[in-house]
Write an enzyme that holds these catalytic residues in place. Structure first.
Site, PDB file in Angstrom:
ATOM      1  CG  HIS A  96      -4.239 -41.235  -2.883  1.00  0.00           C
ATOM      2  ND1 HIS A  96      -4.700 -42.525  -2.726  1.00  0.00           N
ATOM      3  CD2 HIS A  96      -2.907 -41.287  -2.674  1.00  0.00           C
ATOM      4  CE1 HIS A  96      -3.685 -43.326  -2.456  1.00  0.00           C
ATOM      5  NE2 HIS A  96      -2.579 -42.593  -2.400  1.00  0.00           N
ATOM      6  CB  CYS A 104      -0.107 -41.305  -0.581  1.00  0.00           C
ATOM      7  SG  CYS A 104       0.957 -40.662  -1.901  1.00  0.00           S
TER       8      CYS A 104
END
Length: 181
Positions: A96, A104
């Site tokens: 992201h 992440c």
């Protein structure tokens, strides 16, 4: 264009490789620096551990309305993860935008815009699955030997065939219809 993404925790980078649809070798298109990290070397095993997973995944979600600008979801936990994970292994692992993370792979807003477009174009051109391989480090014999005492050494050894095949051939290791896990 067919895409392949691979990431390295140590070295903090995400590589994007491309090739003509199912022909020839992959060539390096882009390298993005990880804008943030969390956890340590080693696989993700439970919800809330802050770990970035390690292993062989694919993009299974395109999220244009992400809290982190844009995001591409990974199919964590996969079957290999579930064999070793805690009862609640967690989920919602993404590549992201932004520079913050708890498990992440953030690559900044500008970089995720570029990668997101590449992934959408690959999917529109017929690529049903975009593989994403996440490694703790380059899986060389020297790097593995330096970490032989790690509790993750056997797990990491299991990642080496897929890593080395790609290094040698710039193609993904495929057995039958399935990419080698």
């Amino acid at each position: 264009m067919e895409l392949f993404v691979r990431a390295f925790k140590l070295g903090r980078r995400v590589e994007v490789w491309g090739r003509e649809q199912e022909t020839g070798q992959f060539v390096l298109l882009r390298t993005y620096r990880l804008a943030g990290t969390s956890g340590t070397l080693g696989p993700k095993r439970r919800s809330g551990d802050g770990q970035v997973p390690e292993g062989f995944y694919s993009i299974n979600r395109f999220n244009p309305d992400s809290e982190y600008h844009l995001s591409l979801g990974l199919d964590y936990p996969n079957a290999a993860d579930l064999q070793h994970a805690a009862p609640n292994p967690g989920g919602d692992i993404f590549i992201h935008g932004s520079n913050v993370t708890i498990g992440c792979l953030p690559i900044t807003d500008a970089c995720i815009r570029e990668l997101y477009v590449l992934a959408v174009e690959a999917r529109a051109a017929g690529q049903a699955s975009i593989p994403v391989h996440i490694f703790p480090f380059e899986m060389t014999a020297e790097n593995l030997a330096r970490r032989v005492g790690s509790p993750h050494a056997a797990f990491w050894q299991g990642l080496t065939a897929g890593y080395q095949y790609f290094e040698d051939n710039h193609q993904l290791l495929v057995t039958g219809e399935v990419v080698k896990l």
